[in-house]
Design an enzyme around this catalytic site. Structure first.
Site, PDB file in Angstrom:
ATOM      1  CG  HIS A 217      -3.214 -24.846   7.914  1.00 53.48           C
ATOM      2  ND1 HIS A 217      -3.005 -26.083   7.933  1.00 53.48           N
ATOM      3  CD2 HIS A 217      -4.400 -24.584   7.996  1.00 53.48           C
ATOM      4  CE1 HIS A 217      -4.316 -26.687   7.915  1.00 53.48           C
ATOM      5  NE2 HIS A 217      -5.255 -25.612   8.156  1.00 53.48           N
ATOM      6  CG  ASP A 219      -8.411 -23.678   9.570  1.00 52.35           C
ATOM      7  OD1 ASP A 219      -9.070 -24.434  10.244  1.00 52.35           O
ATOM      8  OD2 ASP A 219      -7.435 -24.141   8.953  1.00 52.35           O
ATOM      9  CG  HIS A 273      -4.750 -26.567  12.631  1.00 55.62           C
ATOM     10  ND1 HIS A 273      -4.900 -25.306  12.608  1.00 55.62           N
ATOM     11  CD2 HIS A 273      -5.379 -27.053  11.600  1.00 55.62           C
ATOM     12  CE1 HIS A 273      -5.908 -25.007  11.583  1.00 55.62           C
ATOM     13  NE2 HIS A 273      -6.046 -26.030  10.899  1.00 55.62           N
ATOM     14  NE  ARG A 283      -7.246 -37.728  10.530  1.00 56.14           N
ATOM     15  CZ  ARG A 283      -7.223 -36.405  10.327  1.00 56.14           C
ATOM     16  NH1 ARG A 283      -6.850 -35.658   9.353  1.00 56.14           N
ATOM     17  NH2 ARG A 283      -7.810 -35.754  11.249  1.00 56.14           N
TER      18      ARG A 283
HETATM   19  C1  LIG Z   1      -0.947 -22.641   0.974  1.00 55.75           C
HETATM   20  C2  LIG Z   1      -1.918 -22.240   1.962  1.00 55.75           C
HETATM   21  C3  LIG Z   1      -3.294 -21.788   1.613  1.00 55.75           C
HETATM   22  C4  LIG Z   1      -3.629 -21.916   3.077  1.00 55.75           C
HETATM   23  C5  LIG Z   1      -2.542 -21.420   3.884  1.00 55.75           C
HETATM   24  C6  LIG Z   1      -1.514 -22.505   3.386  1.00 55.75           C
HETATM   25  O1  LIG Z   1      -0.254 -21.997   3.543  1.00 55.75           O
HETATM   26  C7  LIG Z   1      -1.712 -23.744   3.863  1.00 55.75           C
HETATM   27  C8  LIG Z   1      -3.123 -24.039   4.216  1.00 55.75           C
HETATM   28  C9  LIG Z   1      -3.962 -23.563   3.263  1.00 55.75           C
HETATM   29  C10 LIG Z   1      -5.483 -23.442   4.001  1.00 55.75           C
HETATM   30  C11 LIG Z   1      -6.295 -24.802   3.746  1.00 55.75           C
HETATM   31  C12 LIG Z   1      -7.650 -24.654   4.353  1.00 55.75           C
HETATM   32  C13 LIG Z   1      -8.340 -23.545   3.786  1.00 55.75           C
HETATM   33  O2  LIG Z   1      -8.633 -23.470   2.413  1.00 55.75           O
HETATM   34  C14 LIG Z   1      -7.358 -22.037   3.887  1.00 55.75           C
HETATM   35  C15 LIG Z   1      -8.208 -21.000   3.762  1.00 55.75           C
HETATM   36  C16 LIG Z   1      -6.831 -22.301   5.158  1.00 55.75           C
HETATM   37  O3  LIG Z   1      -7.228 -21.736   6.231  1.00 55.75           O
HETATM   38  O4  LIG Z   1      -5.566 -23.084   5.319  1.00 55.75           O
HETATM   39  C17 LIG Z   1      -6.283 -22.420   3.098  1.00 55.75           C
HETATM   40  C18 LIG Z   1      -5.061 -21.183   3.537  1.00 55.75           C
HETATM   41  C19 LIG Z   1      -5.357 -20.101   2.583  1.00 55.75           C
HETATM   42  O5  LIG Z   1      -5.599 -19.936   1.477  1.00 55.75           O
HETATM   43  O6  LIG Z   1      -5.498 -19.170   3.414  1.00 55.75           O
HETATM   44  O1  LIG Z   2      -7.806 -33.116   8.334  1.00 54.91           O
HETATM   45  C1  LIG Z   2      -7.711 -32.323   9.480  1.00 54.91           C
HETATM   46  O2  LIG Z   2      -7.550 -32.866  10.522  1.00 54.91           O
HETATM   47  C2  LIG Z   2      -7.481 -30.989   9.466  1.00 54.91           C
HETATM   48  C3  LIG Z   2      -7.621 -30.387   8.228  1.00 54.91           C
HETATM   49  C4  LIG Z   2      -7.378 -28.881   8.188  1.00 54.91           C
HETATM   50  O3  LIG Z   2      -6.679 -28.364   9.045  1.00 54.91           O
HETATM   51  C5  LIG Z   2      -7.914 -27.885   7.079  1.00 54.91           C
HETATM   52  O4  LIG Z   2      -8.715 -28.343   6.258  1.00 54.91           O
HETATM   53  O5  LIG Z   2      -7.857 -26.877   7.283  1.00 54.91           O
HETATM   54 FE   LIG Z   3      -6.951 -25.934   8.975  1.00 55.30          FE
END
Ligand SMILES: C=C1C[C@]23C[C@@]1(O)CC[C@H]2[C@@]12CC[C@H](O)[C@@](C)(C(=O)O1)[C@H]2[C@@H]3C(=O)O
Ligand SMILES: O=C(O)CCC(=O)C(=O)O
Ligand SMILES: [Fe+2]
Length: 338
Positions: A217, A219, A273, A283
């Site tokens: 994904h 961020d 990432h 972890r």
């Molecule tokens: C299901 C999802 C929501 C997310 C993007 C993703 O496809 C997988 C990662 C999710 C995540 C996790 C961290 C953050 O909460 C977030 C905002 C991000 O940057 O990656 C969420 C994504 C989202 O809701 O935009």
């Molecule tokens: O745990 C990690 O090293 C990455 C976690 C991550 O990408 C996130 O929380 O958006």
């Molecule tokens: Fe992330």
């Protein structure tokens, strides 16, 4: 296959039932592409340079901007957050995750936000979108809530205060490098209460090297500041290949988020990432998402030229959640290309 006493009950059961399969899996991982991925040290920036003389300060700022544009990821040391706070935060995080499920799932117990605790990717529509991890992901609108569970001066609360200043400073350094010397954009739109904290725990995964700890994904923020333990598993996409990030003790990892890539017209990159699982050990990591208020308009810093349409953070989040809900994947910035 002998059973070790220290192993968690579920693993004992697995080994009793599928002992040879776990062995076979371990052998397989050695050759599995996820584990034969090259390990890299991220560009390292010593932030003590920011408080030195003019030349050192300018060199330090240039190193930050270069890493943000070439890698989208870098690590910082001498960031002003003590080893003691990081260690105490890790201890609190481990204590939090060791609580029984009913407590973790009951937001009143920890006085954190509603529905902030989850396993996996809540909206996964296929196994490949499942994440082998549990997480607390909450807005920092109620920092005092952290005290209910941990202790009066929660290290998590202390960390959240310090890391906000760090995120602000790095964002302004990156903006300055674009020629926006005295921008007040980040001060005006990003507050401690508009940011999020995400605590991740990745249990050991002895059954398959094909399961992600966290799916690939980008961020959805301006900047993410990540504190990870020494286990490793974070990978980022570089030149079309996944590369593993070598942990550096007490370093913090900074990665550019979608909003910054839009604001700077792609000069700094929001890089995909993921986290791969580990067959033997759990972890932990803490991600701090530096975000603006929901009504903040994200538009190119340069009036003359912009790659993306203007959008508010709220519109962005809604679009992502709608895409994730309907397709299982985040489409993100591509939705907003002009
Ligand atoms: C299901 C999802 C929501 C997310 C993007 C993703 O496809 C997988 C990662 C999710 C995540 C996790 C961290 C953050 O909460 C977030 C905002 C991000 O940057 O990656 C969420 C994504 C989202 O809701 O935009
Ligand atoms: O745990 C990690 O090293 C990455 C976690 C991550 O990408 C996130 O929380 O958006
Ligand atoms: Fe992330």
């Amino acid at each position: 296959m002998e059973l070790e006493d220290s192993e968690p009950p579920f693993l004992k059961t697995y080994k009793a039932l599928f002992g040879d399969m776990v062995e076979e899996e371990r052998t397989k991982r050695v050759h599995e592409n996820m584990f034969s991925v090259d390990e890299y040290e991220l560009p390292l920036v010593d932030l003590s340079g920011l408080s030195l003389g003019n030349f050192d300060r300018e060199d330090c700022k240039k190193a930050i901007a270069d890493a943000a544009s070439r890698w989208g990821f870098f690590q910082v040391v001498n960031h002003g957050i003590s080893t003691d706070i990081l260690a105490r935060m890790k201890l609190e995080q481990v204590k939090l995750f060791k609580q029984p499920f009913y407590k973790k799932a009951n937001e009143n117990v920890f006085n954190l936000a509603k529905n902030c605790y989850s396993w996996g990717s809540p909206t996964a529509t296929s196994l490949m979108q499942f994440s082998w991890s549990e997480a607390f992901h909450f807005p920092l609108t109620n920092m005092k809530g952290l005290r209910e569970f941990t202790s009066f001066s929660s290290p998590i609360e202390e960390y959240a205060r310090l890391v906000f200043d760090l995120a602000q400073n790095i964002s302004e350094t990156l903006a300055e490098h674009l020629g926006c010397k005295s921008t007040t954009f980040f001060v005006e739109n990003c507050k401690p209460s508009s940011c999020y904290l995400r605590m991740n725990r990745y249990p050991q995964c002895p059954i398959s090297s094909k399961v992600f700890g966290f799916v690939p994904h980008t961020d959805s923020d301006f900047l993410t500041i990540l504190y990870q333990d020494h286990i490793g598993g974070l990978q980022l996409m570089r030149d079309g290949e996944w590369i593993s990030v070598k942990p550096t003790p007490d370093a913090l990892i900074i990665n550019i988020g979608d909003l910054f890539q839009a604001w700077c017209n792609g000069v700094y990159k929001s890089i995909e990432h993921r986290v791969v699982t580990n067959p033997e050990v759990e972890r932990f990591s803490v991600a701090y998402f530096f975000c603006p208020s929901y009504d903040t308009l994200i538009k190119s810093y340069s009036e003359k030229h912009s790659i993306y349409k203007e959008f508010t953070f709220e519109e962005y989040r809604q679009q992502v959640q709608e895409d994730v809900k309907h397709t299982g994947s985040k489409i993100g910035l591509r939705r907003f290309l002009r």
